[in-house]
Write an enzyme that holds these catalytic residues in place. Structure first.
Site, short mmCIF file in Angstrom:
data_model
loop_
_atom_site.label_atom_id
_atom_site.label_comp_id
_atom_site.label_asym_id
_atom_site.label_seq_id
_atom_site.Cartn_x
_atom_site.Cartn_y
_atom_site.Cartn_z
N ARG A 117 11.24 3.49 20.69
CA ARG A 117 11.86 1.83 19.82
C ARG A 117 10.82 1.07 19.53
O ARG A 117 10.66 -0.11 19.11
CB ARG A 117 13.04 0.96 20.34
CG ARG A 117 14.52 2.08 20.72
CD ARG A 117 15.58 1.17 20.76
NE ARG A 117 16.79 2.00 21.24
CZ ARG A 117 17.47 2.17 22.22
NH1 ARG A 117 16.28 2.33 23.12
NH2 ARG A 117 18.14 3.12 22.07
N LYS A 139 3.45 -3.30 6.97
CA LYS A 139 4.12 -2.47 6.13
C LYS A 139 4.28 -0.71 6.47
O LYS A 139 2.21 -0.68 6.11
CB LYS A 139 3.83 -1.91 4.17
CG LYS A 139 4.86 -3.45 3.78
CD LYS A 139 4.09 -3.61 2.13
CE LYS A 139 4.70 -4.52 1.34
NZ LYS A 139 4.74 -4.59 0.28
N GLU A 181 -7.89 -2.45 -5.27
CA GLU A 181 -7.05 -3.13 -4.66
C GLU A 181 -7.81 -4.88 -3.86
O GLU A 181 -7.76 -5.21 -4.69
CB GLU A 181 -7.12 -2.57 -2.83
CG GLU A 181 -5.81 -1.36 -2.79
CD GLU A 181 -4.39 -1.82 -4.28
OE1 GLU A 181 -4.04 -2.46 -4.44
OE2 GLU A 181 -4.00 -0.83 -4.17
N LYS A 220 -5.30 -11.14 2.18
CA LYS A 220 -4.37 -10.56 2.79
C LYS A 220 -3.49 -11.11 3.62
O LYS A 220 -2.28 -11.49 4.00
CB LYS A 220 -4.95 -9.04 2.81
CG LYS A 220 -2.82 -8.21 2.42
CD LYS A 220 -2.52 -6.75 2.43
CE LYS A 220 -1.33 -6.70 2.74
NZ LYS A 220 -1.82 -4.86 2.76
N GLU A 230 7.74 -9.82 2.42
CA GLU A 230 8.06 -9.76 1.07
C GLU A 230 9.70 -10.31 0.36
O GLU A 230 9.81 -9.95 -0.33
CB GLU A 230 7.73 -8.45 0.42
CG GLU A 230 7.24 -8.18 -0.77
CD GLU A 230 7.18 -7.06 -1.68
OE1 GLU A 230 6.39 -5.88 -0.60
OE2 GLU A 230 7.46 -6.37 -2.66
N ARG A 234 4.68 -12.52 -1.31
CA ARG A 234 3.94 -11.18 -0.77
C ARG A 234 3.70 -10.68 -2.21
O ARG A 234 3.24 -9.10 -2.68
CB ARG A 234 4.43 -10.56 0.49
CG ARG A 234 3.44 -9.32 0.52
CD ARG A 234 4.16 -8.70 1.99
NE ARG A 234 3.11 -7.91 2.14
CZ ARG A 234 3.37 -6.74 3.34
NH1 ARG A 234 3.77 -8.08 4.79
NH2 ARG A 234 2.29 -6.04 4.09
N ASN A 238 2.25 -7.15 -5.19
CA ASN A 238 2.39 -5.81 -6.35
C ASN A 238 1.69 -5.80 -7.94
O ASN A 238 1.45 -4.75 -8.44
CB ASN A 238 3.29 -5.83 -6.57
CG ASN A 238 4.56 -5.60 -5.28
OD1 ASN A 238 4.28 -5.07 -4.41
ND2 ASN A 238 5.47 -6.27 -5.11
N HIS A 241 0.32 -3.39 -9.78
CA HIS A 241 0.80 -1.91 -8.90
C HIS A 241 2.64 -1.16 -9.91
O HIS A 241 2.52 -0.32 -10.18
CB HIS A 241 1.92 -2.46 -7.76
CG HIS A 241 0.48 -2.48 -7.14
ND1 HIS A 241 -1.21 -3.04 -7.00
CD2 HIS A 241 0.38 -1.21 -5.86
CE1 HIS A 241 -1.57 -2.90 -6.06
NE2 HIS A 241 -0.94 -1.49 -5.70
N HIS A 245 1.70 2.64 -10.63
CA HIS A 245 2.50 3.97 -10.35
C HIS A 245 3.22 4.37 -11.03
O HIS A 245 3.23 5.60 -10.92
CB HIS A 245 3.56 3.11 -9.37
CG HIS A 245 2.90 2.58 -7.72
ND1 HIS A 245 3.50 2.00 -7.17
CD2 HIS A 245 2.61 3.15 -7.11
CE1 HIS A 245 3.24 1.75 -5.81
NE2 HIS A 245 2.40 2.27 -6.23
N HIS A 256 -5.28 6.83 -7.16
CA HIS A 256 -4.51 6.12 -7.07
C HIS A 256 -5.15 4.03 -7.53
O HIS A 256 -4.22 3.09 -8.25
CB HIS A 256 -3.75 5.43 -5.17
CG HIS A 256 -2.48 4.50 -5.20
ND1 HIS A 256 -1.74 4.14 -5.89
CD2 HIS A 256 -3.15 3.08 -5.23
CE1 HIS A 256 -1.20 2.99 -5.77
NE2 HIS A 256 -1.99 1.91 -5.04
#
Ligand code: NAD
Ligand code: GLY
Length: 354
Positions: A117, A139, A181, A220, A230, A234, A238, A241, A245, A256
């Protein structure tokens, strides 16, 4: 050395980020000494490049190398890692160090969130992309059935060691990937944008990149501290993206980061036809993107790619696609566009940009 402290949930949880060349060798012994056992997750490529470094690590550390690449960011790899952690007899007071690119960081972070956990996690990003983006902000995820990052958790690392010396062994393609990025952050942060424009001819120079890594982390860190989960700010991260994507899933030929750069090109044009934009700024941004891409690229059949935006978890249950588009220096807009319109416009934009 530069230091950042991110605080979450009041003052209880915090991440410390240290940035500087050589800090992994410098700081690892003291950090590892805080734990009875350290489980180091890396990938086979990083392991073979840094065999000697791994060989010198403290006696309480054991190394597990997963196969390299996005195709292994999968639940079955995660289970193998958790099995290895259990076989090593790891306890709740122990720590996982994720030493590698974003794949190792994402899957290692998730393993540390799940094992017993939750155990401590230290991120040691070794690619440009992971240094400026994925190691910061908590993330973590694996992919499932073609949908990227759909199984995951927020798990803030206790410490992030951003050591620029890892970049010396990075292939040029991976540097360009990180630039995707960096340019994205530049499109969100005016001061960083100016620095990138002033140093356009040094975008692949490691000394320059090592200098701007902390600027990217600072941006960031500010965003995720404001909006860890988010729900608002946040979403700005994106930028580029959604379309990036979709192009990546359809075309699958570039890295990427290159698709993020292409996504930014398309999304700047989508913004122009919808909201008031600073066209002079967007032109400069597009020129910066071309420099990062090494020239004007051939563009994928964007209309056919549009439906792949549905494989983005953020768009999966909607008839519209949501994009975060650049509009002016340091400014962005969230745009919701019906799929048919999005596909048609991507075709038109491709014609215009070719
Ligand atoms: P990656 O982890 O696959 O690394 C790219 C390649 O470089 C791999 O083959 C790796 O073995 C190799 N490599 C790593 N470090 C090296 C070094 N120092 N020298 C030589 N080779 C090295 O890819 P990436 O671009 O680092 O990360 C991409 C992943 O990051 C994706 O899965 C993406 O979803 C994720 N990501 C996550 C976040 C987040 O916020 N968590 C943000 C952006 C991207
Ligand atoms: N890379 C996007 C985010 O961390 O939110």
């Amino acid at each position: 050395m530069k230091e950042f402290t991110l605080r979450f949930h009041g003052e209880q949880a915090q991440s410390k980020i240290f940035c500087g060349e050589g800090i992994f060798d410098e700081m690892y012994p003291a950090l590892a000494a805080n734990y009875p056992q350290v489980f180091i997750l890396t990938d086979e490529t990083v392991f073979s490049v840094y065999k000697e470094t791994f060989g010198r690590l403290a006696g309480n550390s054991r190394v597990y190398a997963m196969p390299a690449g996005e195709e292994h960011k999968q639940p079955n790899t995660l289970i193998e890692i958790l099995r290895a952690m259990a076989a090593a007899g790891l306890h709740r007071g122990d720590c996982l160090f994720a030493v590698g690119g974003g794949v190792v960081g994402d899957i290692g972070g998730l393993a540390s969130a799940l094992y017993m956990r939750g155990i401590d996690c230290v991120q040691v990003p070794t690619t440009l992309l992971s240094q400026v983006d994925s190691s910061v902000g908590g993330k973590t995820a694996v992919d499932l059935d073609g949908v990227k990052n759909i199984v995951g958790a927020f798990k803030q690392p206790n410490t992030v060691l951003v050591d620029g010396s890892f970049l010396k062994t990075l292939p040029a393609r991976e540097v360009r990937c990180g630039l995707g990025e960096i340019v994205k952050h530049g499109a969100l942060n005016g001061a960083l944008f100016d620095k990138l424009i002033e140093n356009r001819d040094r975008l692949f120079d490691l000394a320059f990149l090592n200098g701007v890594v902390p600027d990217n982390i600072a941006h960031k860190a500010f965003v995720v501290q404001e909006d860890e989960k988010e729900s608002g700010l946040r979403k700005s991260l994106n930028l580029g993206h959604t379309t990036g994507h979709a192009l990546e899933l359809f075309d699958a030929k570039l890295s990427h980061g290159e698709y993020v750069l292409l996504g930014l090109l398309f999304e700047a044009e989508l913004a122009k036809s919808r909201v008031l934009c600073d066209k002079g700024y967007l032109k400069k941004l597009q020129e910066l993107i071309y420099t990062a891409l090494g020239g004007k690229p051939g563009l994928p059949q964007a209309e056919e790619a549009a439906c792949f935006a549905k494989l983005d978890k953020k768009n999966a249950i909607s008839e519209s696609v949501v994009i975060t588009a650049p509009v002016a220096k340091g400014e962005y807009a969230l745009l919701e566009i019906p799929y048919a319109e999005y596909a048609r416009e991507l075709r038109e934009i491709r014609g215009k940009l070719q």
